[in-house]
Each structure stands twice: as C-alpha cells, then as structure tokens.
Design a protein around this motif. Structure first.
Motif, PDB file in Angstrom:
ATOM      1  N   GLU A  78       0.786  -1.229   0.000  1.00  0.00           N
ATOM      2  CA  GLU A  78       0.000   0.000   0.000  1.00  0.00           C
ATOM      3  C   GLU A  78       0.822   1.286   0.000  1.00  0.00           C
ATOM      4  OE1 GLU A  78      -3.182  -0.227  -0.508  1.00  0.00           O
ATOM      5  OE2 GLU A  78      -3.274  -2.388  -0.236  1.00  0.00           O
ATOM      6  N   LEU A  79       2.079   1.250   0.416  1.00  0.00           N
ATOM      7  CA  LEU A  79       2.902   2.465   0.470  1.00  0.00           C
ATOM      8  C   LEU A  79       3.937   2.461  -0.647  1.00  0.00           C
ATOM      9  CD1 LEU A  79       3.518   2.963   4.308  1.00  0.00           C
ATOM     10  CD2 LEU A  79       1.707   3.903   2.883  1.00  0.00           C
ATOM     11  N   SER A  80       4.305   3.654  -1.105  1.00  0.00           N
ATOM     12  CA  SER A  80       5.255   3.752  -2.215  1.00  0.00           C
ATOM     13  C   SER A  80       6.711   3.623  -1.767  1.00  0.00           C
ATOM     14  CB  SER A  80       5.073   5.081  -2.947  1.00  0.00           C
ATOM     15  OG  SER A  80       5.373   6.156  -2.079  1.00  0.00           O
ATOM     16  N   GLU A  81       6.991   3.898  -0.515  1.00  0.00           N
ATOM     17  CA  GLU A  81       8.367   3.882  -0.011  1.00  0.00           C
ATOM     18  C   GLU A  81       8.759   2.461   0.397  1.00  0.00           C
ATOM     19  OE1 GLU A  81      11.816   6.317   1.211  1.00  0.00           O
ATOM     20  OE2 GLU A  81      10.202   6.467  -0.225  1.00  0.00           O
ATOM     21  N   PRO A  82       9.868   1.941  -0.133  1.00  0.00           N
ATOM     22  CA  PRO A  82      10.295   0.600   0.285  1.00  0.00           C
ATOM     23  C   PRO A  82      11.032   0.651   1.624  1.00  0.00           C
ATOM     24  CG  PRO A  82      11.818   1.472  -1.340  1.00  0.00           C
ATOM     25  CD  PRO A  82      10.724   2.502  -1.173  1.00  0.00           C
ATOM     26  N   TYR A  83      10.771  -0.319   2.468  1.00  0.00           N
ATOM     27  CA  TYR A  83      11.443  -0.410   3.760  1.00  0.00           C
ATOM     28  C   TYR A  83      12.107  -1.772   3.871  1.00  0.00           C
ATOM     29  CZ  TYR A  83       8.641   3.648   5.079  1.00  0.00           C
ATOM     30  OH  TYR A  83       8.058   4.887   5.131  1.00  0.00           O
ATOM     31  N   VAL A  84      13.297  -1.793   4.438  1.00  0.00           N
ATOM     32  CA  VAL A  84      13.985  -3.058   4.662  1.00  0.00           C
ATOM     33  C   VAL A  84      13.559  -3.622   6.010  1.00  0.00           C
ATOM     34  CG1 VAL A  84      15.966  -2.457   3.213  1.00  0.00           C
ATOM     35  CG2 VAL A  84      16.006  -1.909   5.652  1.00  0.00           C
ATOM     36  N   ILE A  85      13.801  -4.892   6.224  1.00  0.00           N
ATOM     37  CA  ILE A  85      13.351  -5.559   7.440  1.00  0.00           C
ATOM     38  C   ILE A  85      13.928  -4.911   8.696  1.00  0.00           C
ATOM     39  CG2 ILE A  85      15.157  -7.321   7.462  1.00  0.00           C
ATOM     40  CD1 ILE A  85      12.856  -9.286   8.400  1.00  0.00           C
ATOM     41  N   TYR A  86      15.117  -4.334   8.593  1.00  0.00           N
ATOM     42  CA  TYR A  86      15.739  -3.702   9.764  1.00  0.00           C
ATOM     43  C   TYR A  86      14.963  -2.469  10.216  1.00  0.00           C
ATOM     44  CZ  TYR A  86      19.367  -6.849   8.254  1.00  0.00           C
ATOM     45  OH  TYR A  86      20.031  -7.970   7.868  1.00  0.00           O
ATOM     46  N   THR A  87      14.344  -1.764   9.273  1.00  0.00           N
ATOM     47  CA  THR A  87      13.514  -0.608   9.630  1.00  0.00           C
ATOM     48  C   THR A  87      12.328  -1.067  10.464  1.00  0.00           C
ATOM     49  OG1 THR A  87      14.162   0.490   7.582  1.00  0.00           O
ATOM     50  CG2 THR A  87      12.201   1.342   8.717  1.00  0.00           C
ATOM     51  N   TYR A  88      11.680  -2.129  10.017  1.00  0.00           N
ATOM     52  CA  TYR A  88      10.544  -2.658  10.777  1.00  0.00           C
ATOM     53  C   TYR A  88      10.998  -3.117  12.157  1.00  0.00           C
ATOM     54  CZ  TYR A  88       7.931  -2.812   6.385  1.00  0.00           C
ATOM     55  OH  TYR A  88       7.288  -2.487   5.224  1.00  0.00           O
ATOM     56  N   ARG A  89      12.100  -3.832  12.212  1.00  0.00           N
ATOM     57  CA  ARG A  89      12.571  -4.345  13.507  1.00  0.00           C
ATOM     58  C   ARG A  89      12.933  -3.205  14.458  1.00  0.00           C
ATOM     59  NH1 ARG A  89      15.535  -9.498  11.063  1.00  0.00           N
ATOM     60  NH2 ARG A  89      13.807 -10.948  11.359  1.00  0.00           N
ATOM     61  N   TYR A  90      13.477  -2.127  13.928  1.00  0.00           N
ATOM     62  CA  TYR A  90      13.778  -0.976  14.775  1.00  0.00           C
ATOM     63  C   TYR A  90      12.499  -0.479  15.446  1.00  0.00           C
ATOM     64  CZ  TYR A  90      14.476   3.880  16.083  1.00  0.00           C
ATOM     65  OH  TYR A  90      14.481   5.066  16.769  1.00  0.00           O
ATOM     66  N   PHE A  91      11.465  -0.241  14.651  1.00  0.00           N
ATOM     67  CA  PHE A  91      10.226   0.277  15.207  1.00  0.00           C
ATOM     68  C   PHE A  91       9.500  -0.746  16.076  1.00  0.00           C
ATOM     69  CE2 PHE A  91      10.697   3.425  11.813  1.00  0.00           C
ATOM     70  CZ  PHE A  91      10.437   4.574  12.525  1.00  0.00           C
ATOM     71  N   LEU A  92       9.602  -2.011  15.754  1.00  0.00           N
ATOM     72  CA  LEU A  92       8.850  -3.027  16.470  1.00  0.00           C
ATOM     73  C   LEU A  92       9.516  -3.484  17.760  1.00  0.00           C
ATOM     74  CD1 LEU A  92       7.708  -5.201  13.447  1.00  0.00           C
ATOM     75  CD2 LEU A  92       6.489  -3.339  14.566  1.00  0.00           C
ATOM     76  N   HIS A  93      10.832  -3.424  17.814  1.00  0.00           N
ATOM     77  CA  HIS A  93      11.532  -3.978  18.975  1.00  0.00           C
ATOM     78  C   HIS A  93      12.222  -2.927  19.841  1.00  0.00           C
ATOM     79  CE1 HIS A  93      10.798  -8.049  17.605  1.00  0.00           C
ATOM     80  NE2 HIS A  93      11.254  -7.710  16.420  1.00  0.00           N
ATOM     81  N   GLU A  94      12.662  -1.845  19.240  1.00  0.00           N
ATOM     82  CA  GLU A  94      13.467  -0.877  19.978  1.00  0.00           C
ATOM     83  C   GLU A  94      12.664   0.277  20.549  1.00  0.00           C
ATOM     84  OE1 GLU A  94      16.650  -1.459  20.616  1.00  0.00           O
ATOM     85  OE2 GLU A  94      16.449  -3.304  19.474  1.00  0.00           O
ATOM     86  N   CYS A  95      11.464   0.484  20.068  1.00  0.00           N
ATOM     87  CA  CYS A  95      10.705   1.675  20.444  1.00  0.00           C
ATOM     88  C   CYS A  95       9.682   1.378  21.523  1.00  0.00           C
ATOM     89  CB  CYS A  95      10.016   2.259  19.218  1.00  0.00           C
ATOM     90  SG  CYS A  95      11.197   2.784  17.979  1.00  0.00           S
TER      91      CYS A  95
END
Length: 194
Positions: A25-42
């Motif tokens: 649904e979004l135009s910007e590609p994100y790598v798995i590390y971006t998701y893990r940063y937001f999901l685990h570190e925040c």
C-alpha cells in the motif's frame, strides 16, 4: 457491518503480515531492519493492527514510536500507516491514529509528527481532520523523488499543572512557566529621572 478488532504487535510472527500490508500500500520501500527498529526498539509498544472478524490477516497497521527529540520535546512519530484498499473508508485509519495518539498521551507526548507525500490528498485530509497542520514541505524527500509534507500535531498537557507550572505556549510548544527572582541594580525607593 461487523466489528473491526485492534491489537498490539505481539512478536516476530506478526512481522511478515505487517511488511506485506505496508509494502502493498505504500510507495516507499522499507527493509526488514527498519521494521525491527520500530517493532523492537521503540517504547511504548507499537504498532497497532486492525483485523476484520474471523480473520488472522490484518487489514490495517500503524507503525510509530515515541522518544525525546533533541532533548527538548517528547515527540511521537508516525512512520507508517497502511490500510488495505478494500477496507478503506470505514474509519480504520483514523481509529489507528487516534488509538496510537491515546497511548502516546499516556506517556506524556508533547507533539506527534509524520511525513506524507505532498500529493496524497487522502492522507492529508485524514491527518488534517485529526488536527495535524502542515509544518513544512520537504523537497525530494522520498526515494521516488517525490516531495513530502511534514505534519505536526501539538498535544496540550492533559493534567492540571501545579501552582508554578502553569502551561505557557512558547515557540508553538507547551512549556512549564518558571519565574525567577531578579536582583535590581538600584534601590526600590529611587525615583526614575524620566
């Protein structure tokens, strides 16, 4: 219409579904590390997901965080908001944003910011209806070369301040008021020559 249920991210098993929904649904590609940063570190725990009845596949997700910004403001940041096209116009996106902001308020957020493509009228309309304002235009912000708007929502303090901590708006932010005693260089009974 059946009730949508909302729940927090529970672990790595949710990650593939979140990634698939955001990438579709979004135009910007994100790598798995971006998701893990937001999901685990925040903290507090994000993201929040929306599920239709009798389904284990999310139809909406919001990924965000909260942290001190430049050691001055407790800032919330909405990194990703995505709702499946077939499930739009049902209030899912606005509910995800409102629920996330409510969690941030419990942790004394002062402002919430995000970026969205300058020509994404649906997103701009959604956020502006929730009180966000366009703070600035960011030229060539996205990898696809598109510009973005940074949107900001200032959150006023929710609790009544104590005597000396009355909220005062300074530079667009609520800050506690502090009074300082200043020694004057002249006697108080002197008369001005003016």
């Amino acid at each position: 219409m059946s009730e949508i249920t909302y729940r927090q991210y529970v672990g790595e098993s949710d990650l593939p579904q979140i990634m698939a929904l955001v990438q579709s649904e979004l135009s910007e590609p994100y790598v798995i590390y971006t998701y893990r940063y937001f999901l685990h570190e925040c903290q507090p725990p994000f993201p929040l997901q929306a599920f239709p009845p009798d389904s284990s596949e999310p139809v909406g997700v919001i990924v965000c965080k909260q942290s001190m910004h430049r050691e001055r403001a407790n800032r919330g940041y909405i990194a990703m908001l995505s709702v499946n096209k077939l499930w739009r116009k049902r209030g899912i996106a606005s509910t995800l944003v409102k629920k996330s902001i409510d969690v941030m308020k419990q942790h004394r957020v002062e402002e919430v910011v995000l970026e969205t493509e300058f020509d994404n009228s649906a997103a701009l309309s959604l956020y502006e209806s929730l009180g966000f304002i366009r703070e600035k235009r960011l030229y060539r912000f996205y990898l696809n070369g598109k510009d973005a708007f940074r949107l900001t929502l200032v959150i006023p303090p929710t609790d009544a301040p104590e005597d000396d901590d009355k909220p005062v708006v300074r530079f667009g932010r609520y800050m506690p008021y502090r009074a300082y005693q200043i020694s004057l260089p002249y006697a108080q009974d002197e008369v001005s020559s003016r």
